[in-house]
Each structure stands twice: as C-alpha cells, then as structure tokens.
Design a protein around this motif. Structure first.
Motif, PDB file in Angstrom:
ATOM      1  N   LEU A 131       0.012  11.093   7.749  1.00  0.00           N
ATOM      2  CA  LEU A 131       0.030  10.861   6.315  1.00  0.00           C
ATOM      3  C   LEU A 131       1.347  10.200   5.970  1.00  0.00           C
ATOM      4  O   LEU A 131       2.422  10.774   6.159  1.00  0.00           O
ATOM      5  CB  LEU A 131      -0.105  12.178   5.541  1.00  0.00           C
ATOM      6  CG  LEU A 131      -0.064  12.031   4.018  1.00  0.00           C
ATOM      7  CD1 LEU A 131      -1.353  11.374   3.511  1.00  0.00           C
ATOM      8  CD2 LEU A 131       0.168  13.372   3.343  1.00  0.00           C
ATOM      9  N   TYR A 132       1.270   8.979   5.443  1.00  0.00           N
ATOM     10  CA  TYR A 132       2.449   8.262   4.975  1.00  0.00           C
ATOM     11  C   TYR A 132       2.715   8.726   3.549  1.00  0.00           C
ATOM     12  O   TYR A 132       1.853   8.609   2.673  1.00  0.00           O
ATOM     13  CB  TYR A 132       2.228   6.758   5.059  1.00  0.00           C
ATOM     14  CG  TYR A 132       2.073   6.281   6.478  1.00  0.00           C
ATOM     15  CD1 TYR A 132       3.183   5.861   7.216  1.00  0.00           C
ATOM     16  CD2 TYR A 132       0.825   6.270   7.100  1.00  0.00           C
ATOM     17  CE1 TYR A 132       3.045   5.441   8.540  1.00  0.00           C
ATOM     18  CE2 TYR A 132       0.682   5.853   8.417  1.00  0.00           C
ATOM     19  CZ  TYR A 132       1.799   5.437   9.129  1.00  0.00           C
ATOM     20  OH  TYR A 132       1.650   5.024  10.444  1.00  0.00           O
ATOM     21  N   SER A 133       3.920   9.233   3.316  1.00  0.00           N
ATOM     22  CA  SER A 133       4.172  10.032   2.133  1.00  0.00           C
ATOM     23  C   SER A 133       5.589   9.800   1.620  1.00  0.00           C
ATOM     24  O   SER A 133       6.358   8.996   2.161  1.00  0.00           O
ATOM     25  CB  SER A 133       3.973  11.520   2.501  1.00  0.00           C
ATOM     26  OG  SER A 133       4.167  12.360   1.410  1.00  0.00           O
ATOM     27  N   ALA A 184       1.286  11.524  -3.366  1.00  0.00           N
ATOM     28  CA  ALA A 184       1.410  11.905  -1.961  1.00  0.00           C
ATOM     29  C   ALA A 184       1.335  13.422  -1.806  1.00  0.00           C
ATOM     30  O   ALA A 184       0.744  13.925  -0.841  1.00  0.00           O
ATOM     31  CB  ALA A 184       2.716  11.368  -1.389  1.00  0.00           C
ATOM     32  N   ILE A 241       1.735   4.631  -1.780  1.00  0.00           N
ATOM     33  CA  ILE A 241       1.486   5.834  -1.000  1.00  0.00           C
ATOM     34  C   ILE A 241       0.676   6.804  -1.852  1.00  0.00           C
ATOM     35  O   ILE A 241       0.682   6.692  -3.088  1.00  0.00           O
ATOM     36  CB  ILE A 241       2.804   6.500  -0.530  1.00  0.00           C
ATOM     37  CG1 ILE A 241       3.713   6.797  -1.725  1.00  0.00           C
ATOM     38  CG2 ILE A 241       3.489   5.657   0.510  1.00  0.00           C
ATOM     39  CD1 ILE A 241       4.902   7.641  -1.392  1.00  0.00           C
ATOM     40  N   PRO A 242      -0.059   7.705  -1.192  1.00  0.00           N
ATOM     41  CA  PRO A 242      -0.120   7.976   0.241  1.00  0.00           C
ATOM     42  C   PRO A 242      -1.103   7.058   0.965  1.00  0.00           C
ATOM     43  O   PRO A 242      -1.967   6.444   0.345  1.00  0.00           O
ATOM     44  CB  PRO A 242      -0.614   9.412   0.289  1.00  0.00           C
ATOM     45  CG  PRO A 242      -1.536   9.506  -0.902  1.00  0.00           C
ATOM     46  CD  PRO A 242      -0.868   8.694  -1.961  1.00  0.00           C
ATOM     47  N   SER A 273      -4.942   8.583  -3.192  1.00  0.00           N
ATOM     48  CA  SER A 273      -4.841  10.035  -2.998  1.00  0.00           C
ATOM     49  C   SER A 273      -6.168  10.751  -3.187  1.00  0.00           C
ATOM     50  O   SER A 273      -6.520  11.641  -2.400  1.00  0.00           O
ATOM     51  CB  SER A 273      -3.788  10.623  -3.940  1.00  0.00           C
ATOM     52  OG  SER A 273      -4.104  10.370  -5.299  1.00  0.00           O
TER      53      SER A 273
END
Length: 204
Positions: free
Chosen positions: A3-5, A12, A52-53, A65
């Motif tokens: 998970l890119y946060s 995110a 993001i995310p 999200s």
C-alpha cells in the motif's frame, strides 16, 4: 501486497485502517508528498492521477481509497461488505458521501490547516458541520452507519471525521458521532490516524 501511503492522508488512512482491521498482510510504503514523489514517473506509472493511496496486489494495481476498500473486502473480508441488495446499496450510499460531502467538508477544512490549501475556510467548515449533523441524525439509535455491523462504509467515513478538529471543525457537539468514533476505535485491529498539533484541541 503493498500500500503506497502517507501518514497524514485521510484517504490513505482508510485503506491502511481496513488492512489492519481485516488482518491483511501488507507492506506500507510511504510516499514523500512534500518532495513531490507522487508526481514523478515511477509513481505516475502506478497512478496517472498522482494520488495516494495505491494498492499493488502482486501486480494488480488499484487506486482510489474507496475502490481499494471494496476490493479488499471482496477478496479478504466479505463480512465488511454486505451481499444483499439493501445492505450493498446502503454501503454504497455512504461511500459516495465519503467521496463527496466528507471530501468537500471536513477533509477540505483540514487541507487548509495541515497542507495550506486555498479553500474558503468559512465555506468548508460550514459544509463539514452540515454533513456531521446529517451523520449524527443517521446514527440516532444505530451503532453503525449502513447496517447492523461495521462495514467499509464506517471505515470510509472515519478518518476525516476523527481528525475534523485539525480543520477547526468542532465535532464534539455531535454526540452520536462521538459514540460511533469510540466504537470504531474499540474494534480489534484498529489503528489510529496520525494526529497533528494543528486546529482546535482534540478533546471534548
């Protein structure tokens, strides 16, 4: 799964929170928003919107999200997303609120104070109070927002409501909302949204 946060992003945090509540094994990769990492080619290859995310599930890349919540619930935690028509529609209604009124109300108010966004402060705080009043009324006599158990709708609403005081939105006048937040925070696997020192004190 990755998970890119970012720890200060409410969008995110929705995904991060659900991953924790559902007990899903995932690597959290923090993106340097201040440094513009989300606008660089490597990240834009994952999400051309530069937001993001982003979830990478062994090569299946998914942004947004709420879409991530639906995907993870369908794949890993079906109890969080009702299958019946009425329950599914109720969840979708509140996912739309999270993407609409929450984004343009408490989330926008927080963007002003935390990230220096140029929204009209009075307008976005007013929007925040309108949606909080509606949610407070919806929660009268109910434990959860969509059905009789926690769902991804509750997860989608949680982060920006919990941190509304950072946008100078006094959420403490809404008793049903406050009780619902406490129920969310008592769930096994709950992980809080990182606080900042900005805004009004985070206490009733």
């Amino acid at each position: 799964m990755k998970l890119y946060s970012h720890p200060l992003s409410g969008h995110a945090h929705r995904a991060f929170l659900f991953i924790s509540l559902a007990g899903i094994d995932a690597e959290i990769v923090d993106i340097d928003l201040a440094g513009g990492e989300h606008k660089k080619p490597a990240f834009l290859a994952l999400n051309p919107f530069g937001q993001i995310p982003v979830l990478d599930d062994n090569g299946l890349v998914l942004a947004d999200s709420n879409a991530i919540l639906v995907y993870l619930a369908k794949k890993h935690a079906p109890d969080w997303l009702p299958e019946d028509a009425v329950g599914a529609a109720a969840v979708q209604r509140w996912l739309s609120v999270a993407a609409g009124e929450i984004a343009y109300g408490p989330a926008a108010a927080r963007l002003v104070t935390v990230f220096g966004a140029s929204f009209d402060t009075e307008e976005v705080i007013g929007r925040a109070h309108r949606i909080l009043a509606l949610i407070d009324a919806e929660l009268a006599g109910k434990a959860w927002i969509a059905v009789d158990r926690p769902t991804i709708a509750d997860v989608a609403l949680y982060s920006y409501i919990a941190r509304a005081p950072e946008g100078n939105v006094d959420r403490f006048r809404y008793g049903n909302v406050s009780a619902w937040l406490k129920r969310m925070e008592a769930l096994p696997g709950f992980r809080p949204f990182q606080k900042t020192a900005i805004g009004i004190p985070d206490a009733a």
